[in-house]
Scaffold this motif. Sequence first.
Motif, PDB file in Angstrom:
ATOM      1  N   PRO A  25      14.434  13.254 -37.803  1.00 57.07           N
ATOM      2  CA  PRO A  25      15.099  14.300 -38.599  1.00 57.07           C
ATOM      3  C   PRO A  25      14.111  15.207 -39.329  1.00 57.07           C
ATOM      4  CG  PRO A  25      16.106  12.163 -39.021  1.00 57.07           C
ATOM      5  CD  PRO A  25      14.877  11.917 -38.201  1.00 57.07           C
ATOM      6  N   VAL A  26      13.022  14.639 -39.830  1.00 57.68           N
ATOM      7  CA  VAL A  26      12.005  15.432 -40.536  1.00 57.68           C
ATOM      8  C   VAL A  26      11.342  16.396 -39.556  1.00 57.68           C
ATOM      9  CG1 VAL A  26       9.836  15.317 -41.812  1.00 57.68           C
ATOM     10  CG2 VAL A  26      11.602  13.601 -42.204  1.00 57.68           C
ATOM     11  N   HIS A  27      11.011  15.897 -38.377  1.00 57.96           N
ATOM     12  CA  HIS A  27      10.382  16.731 -37.345  1.00 57.96           C
ATOM     13  C   HIS A  27      11.304  17.873 -36.941  1.00 57.96           C
ATOM     14  CE1 HIS A  27       9.152  18.020 -33.353  1.00 57.96           C
ATOM     15  NE2 HIS A  27       7.964  17.525 -33.592  1.00 57.96           N
ATOM     16  N   GLU A  28      12.590  17.574 -36.738  1.00 57.29           N
ATOM     17  CA  GLU A  28      13.543  18.619 -36.341  1.00 57.29           C
ATOM     18  C   GLU A  28      13.676  19.681 -37.430  1.00 57.29           C
ATOM     19  OE1 GLU A  28      17.019  16.354 -35.357  1.00 57.29           O
ATOM     20  OE2 GLU A  28      16.229  15.811 -33.374  1.00 57.29           O
ATOM     21  N   ASN A  33      12.460  25.123 -39.409  1.00 60.49           N
ATOM     22  CA  ASN A  33      11.899  26.035 -40.417  1.00 60.49           C
ATOM     23  C   ASN A  33      10.882  26.986 -39.802  1.00 60.49           C
ATOM     24  OD1 ASN A  33      13.399  25.095 -42.555  1.00 60.49           O
ATOM     25  ND2 ASN A  33      11.842  23.667 -43.251  1.00 60.49           N
ATOM     26  N   ILE A  34      10.033  26.476 -38.930  1.00 62.46           N
ATOM     27  CA  ILE A  34       9.039  27.333 -38.278  1.00 62.46           C
ATOM     28  C   ILE A  34       9.727  28.376 -37.406  1.00 62.46           C
ATOM     29  CG2 ILE A  34       7.188  27.377 -36.555  1.00 62.46           C
ATOM     30  CD1 ILE A  34       6.233  24.719 -37.701  1.00 62.46           C
TER      31      ILE A  34
END
Length: 77
Positions: A25-28, A33-34
């Motif tokens: 979830p953090v990676h997604e 955001n990028i």
Amino acid sequence: MKINVEVDCTPEEARRFLGLPDFTPVHEKYVANILESMDKGLSPELLETMFKSWAPMGEAGLGMWKQMFDQVSGARK
């Protein structure tokens, strides 16, 4: 004596077996955001601010990224 053990598993299976946390979830969120920032138009100042707050090593990480971008942009000139 030397013993070799081969384990055939996916990264997900290895992560679970070793009890490591799932950062999917953090990676997604990070990627989202990028991509959102790129869609809005990325200024050099915004890019620097993003990397300062997101870089894993803070200022040292930012310096590494800046050096890499300078080398790439210098090679294209």
